[in-house]
Structures are given as structure tokens and as C-alpha cells.
Design an enzyme around this catalytic site. Structure first.
Site, mmCIF file in Angstrom:
data_model
loop_
_atom_site.group_PDB
_atom_site.id
_atom_site.type_symbol
_atom_site.label_atom_id
_atom_site.label_comp_id
_atom_site.label_asym_id
_atom_site.label_seq_id
_atom_site.Cartn_x
_atom_site.Cartn_y
_atom_site.Cartn_z
ATOM 1 N N CYS A 114 -3.014 -8.796 4.818
ATOM 2 C CA CYS A 114 -3.151 -7.706 3.847
ATOM 3 C C CYS A 114 -3.450 -6.367 4.510
ATOM 4 O O CYS A 114 -3.233 -5.309 3.915
ATOM 5 C CB CYS A 114 -4.224 -8.035 2.822
ATOM 6 S SG CYS A 114 -3.880 -9.537 1.862
ATOM 7 N N HIS A 251 -6.187 -1.318 -0.627
ATOM 8 C CA HIS A 251 -5.448 -2.573 -0.791
ATOM 9 C C HIS A 251 -5.735 -3.102 -2.187
ATOM 10 O O HIS A 251 -6.886 -3.161 -2.618
ATOM 11 C CB HIS A 251 -5.883 -3.573 0.277
ATOM 12 C CG HIS A 251 -5.372 -4.965 0.042
ATOM 13 N ND1 HIS A 251 -4.044 -5.227 -0.233
ATOM 14 C CD2 HIS A 251 -6.012 -6.166 0.024
ATOM 15 C CE1 HIS A 251 -3.894 -6.525 -0.404
ATOM 16 N NE2 HIS A 251 -5.070 -7.116 -0.256
ATOM 17 N N ASN A 281 -1.829 -8.895 -6.061
ATOM 18 C CA ASN A 281 -2.033 -8.667 -4.633
ATOM 19 C C ASN A 281 -0.707 -8.897 -3.915
ATOM 20 O O ASN A 281 -0.249 -10.031 -3.797
ATOM 21 C CB ASN A 281 -3.102 -9.630 -4.114
ATOM 22 C CG ASN A 281 -3.426 -9.428 -2.644
ATOM 23 O OD1 ASN A 281 -2.695 -8.751 -1.920
ATOM 24 N ND2 ASN A 281 -4.507 -10.046 -2.191
#
EC number: 2.3.1.180
Length: 324
Positions: A114, A251, A281
Site C-alpha cells: 500500500c 492512503h 482500499n
């Protein structure tokens, strides 16, 4: 005078299929309310059959090139942040090179889960400042739907697919915090936290892609603390204070992590670009996706100071401060 790596174009791509939370109620012991309350996610996009990380990355790249007003042959390098490549090798970057019709330059992938886009942007910045390249396409693209365990309600509802891209270009600055471009970077990793977020397969272990595994509560606690500290350090390195930041582009993993990090930085949520409710996500794609959507919404404008921060498996985390 100083060379700065300036974002001159941005674009994104999302698969056509939108999956609302309610769809998971048919196969899992979960509810739309449970997912929203704990993550802030309402829907996400899943790639269609035949749609891959490279095809989505190519679409985002074309949008960014168009936005920058340049052609593929104006690009010196392609850097792709991804943990879900089409193949073990070659890199997704070289596949995108081919699809863009590039006949010069070089391409490679960066794997920091990520945090991948932050790592890739840092790499692009270093190459531009050193004179290795003048114009780089930096892409975050993921097809996480292909590594999810559809029986694990704690993970499979959280992730989505998509791609975002930016064109980063060498421009002259004064060497001060008033310059456009990347002003500071902070990168970190600690392999002691591996078991908090990982995939239980790989080439040299199982010979399979494996499935995503996560320890949600411990990861949450690490995320807020580490994201705030990396952002604060990058802001300090840029010669600024948190109040100088116009937009936080985090993020997009969990709304509670986003809120906790903003609070630690002393910012209200009206200064945070939030897309997690619509995208879930998307790992390395989430920050460039949010940058593109935030620009399209009219939130991010030329001259704005942005701090982007992310944490992912590794654990790996980091932040970039830039002036748009």
C-alpha cells in the site's frame, strides 16, 4: 537554482463493475452497516474477466499523459507500484510501455504494497533530481480482487481494484519550500511486523499467488502512529509546519485511520481528500486515484501544498510533501 520533480499531469481508471456492500450480505455473515461503521467503505470496483493490472495501469497512464499534454515518446521512464502484477515477470511497467507504444526509455515495478506509490514517487524524484530522467510516468495499479479470500469477512470487504497515474517532470526551482514539485520524502520499513499484513503464497514458497491475510486491530494501532510521524517528519524536512499543508491525500484504507492521522496533524477532515467510501482500499493505486479525483473535484489546485502518506505490508510506510 534547483531541479524539482513537478507533477504536470494526473489521471485514473476504475473498472466498470461497482460492488455495493449489500452484495456481500448474500455470501457472508456481514452487513452494509457493519462494513461502513468499521471502514467507511460503501462500495468498490472489481476488475472484469480479462482486465488486469497492466490494462488498468495503461488506461490511467493515457489519462495522465493527456492531462500533461505530452506523448508516450516524451517519457523517459515508467515506474509502476503494484503487488498484483499480471505475471511473475516481466514487469507491469514494460507491458504498459508496449501498450503506450513507447520505443525509448525504461520501465520497472516497485513493490511496497500500500506504500508502493510513495516509494515509486520517491524513486522518480531521485532520478529526476540526479539527472537520470527528465519526465517519468509513475503509476499505482492493483487487482486485489484476485488475491482475496471470499470466505474471510474481515478482509474481502475492504479491497478494490483500480489505477492512478501521474506525470512527473523536471523543472527549475529556487531550492526553497515555495517551489512547485516534490519538496521532501520520508521512507520507512520494519520486517518485524510482517504477520500483520501478508499474502500466504509466492513463487519460492507455495508456487501460487496465495490469499491476503491481515491482523486488523494491531495494524490499525500501528497505522495511525506511523502515518502521523512520517507525515510530520516529511513536513519538517520540507521546511514547513503542518499548518502550511493545504491537503492531506492519505492512503485510502480505513476512514478511522484517515481521521486519526488528520487529528494528529491538527487538520480537520475538510482538508483531507477522501475516496475510501467509493473505492475501498486499492493499495498502491489509492493515492494517485485520490489525487486524480481530488483534482477533478476542484479540491486540489495548482500551488497547493500536499502531504501524501501510506502504510502497507512489510510493514512499509512513508510520506511525500509536494507543491502541486
Amino acid at each position: 537554482m534547483a531541479v524539482r520533480a513537478v507533477i504536470t499531469g494526473v489521471g485514473h481508471y476504475l473498472p466498470e463493475r461497482v460492488v455495493e456492500n449489500a452484495e456481500f450480505e448474500k455470501t457472508l455473515d456481514t452487513t452494509d452497516e457493519w462494513i461502513r461503521t468499521r471502514s467507511g467503505i460503501e462500495r468498490r470496483h472489481f476488475a472484469a474477466e480479462g482486465e488486469t493490472t497492466s490494462t488498468m495501469g495503461t488506461a490511467a497512464a493515457k489519462a495522465a499523459l493527456s492531462d500533461a499534454g505530452c506523448a508516450a515518446d516524451d517519457i523517459d521512464a515508467v515506474i509502476v507500484a503494484t503487488s498484483t502484477p499480471d505475471l511473475t515477470f516481466p514487469s507491469v511497467a514494460t507491458m504498459i510501455q508496449k501498450e503506450l507504444g513507447m520505443v525509448r526509455g525504461f520501465g520497472f515495478d516497485v513493490q511496497a504494497v500500500c506504500a508502493g506509490f510513495i516509494y515509486a514517487l520517491s524513486n522518480a524524484n531521485a532520478q529526476i533530481v540526479s539527472g537520470q530522467a527528465k519526465r517519468i510516468l509513475v503509476i499505482g495499479a492493483e487487482t486485489f480482487s484476485r488475491i482475496l479470500d471470499w470466505t474471510d469477512r474481515s478482509t474481502c470487504v475492504l479491497f478494490g481494484d483500480g489505477a492512478g497515474a501521474v506525470v512527473v517532470e523536471a523543472q527549475e526551482g529556487q531550492g526553497t519550500s515555495s517551489d512547485r514539485g516534490i519538496l521532501a520524502v520520508d521512507l520507512n520499513s520494519d520486517g518485524n511486523y510482517r504477520d500483520m499484513l501478508y499474502v500466504d503464497g509466492g513463487v519460492s514458497t507455495t508456487g501460487t499467488a496465495g490469499k491476503l491475510r491481515m491482523q486488523g486491530n494491531p495494524l490499525f494501532r500501528q497505522a495511525v502512529q506511523k502515518l502521523a510521524s512520517t507525515a510530520e517528519l516529511a513536513i519538517e524536512r520540507a521546511g514547513m509546519v503542518p499548518a502550511d499543508v493545504d491537503w492531506i491525500v492519505p492512503h485510502q484504507a480505513n476512514i478511522r485511520i484517515i481521521e486519526g492521522t488528520a487529528k494528529k496533524l491538527g487538520h480537520s477532515m475538510d482538508k483531507v481528500v477522501v475516496t475510501v467510501q467509493d473505492h475501498g482500499n486499492t493499495s498502491a493505486a489509492s493515492i494517485p486515484l485520490a489525487m486524480s479525483v481530488g483534482r477533478d473535484r476542484g479540491q486540489i489546485k495548482r500551488g497547493d501544498v500536499i502531504v501524501a502518506e501510506a502504510i502497507g505490508g512489510g510493514l512499509a510506510w512513508g510520506a511525500v510533501v509536494l507543491r502541486w
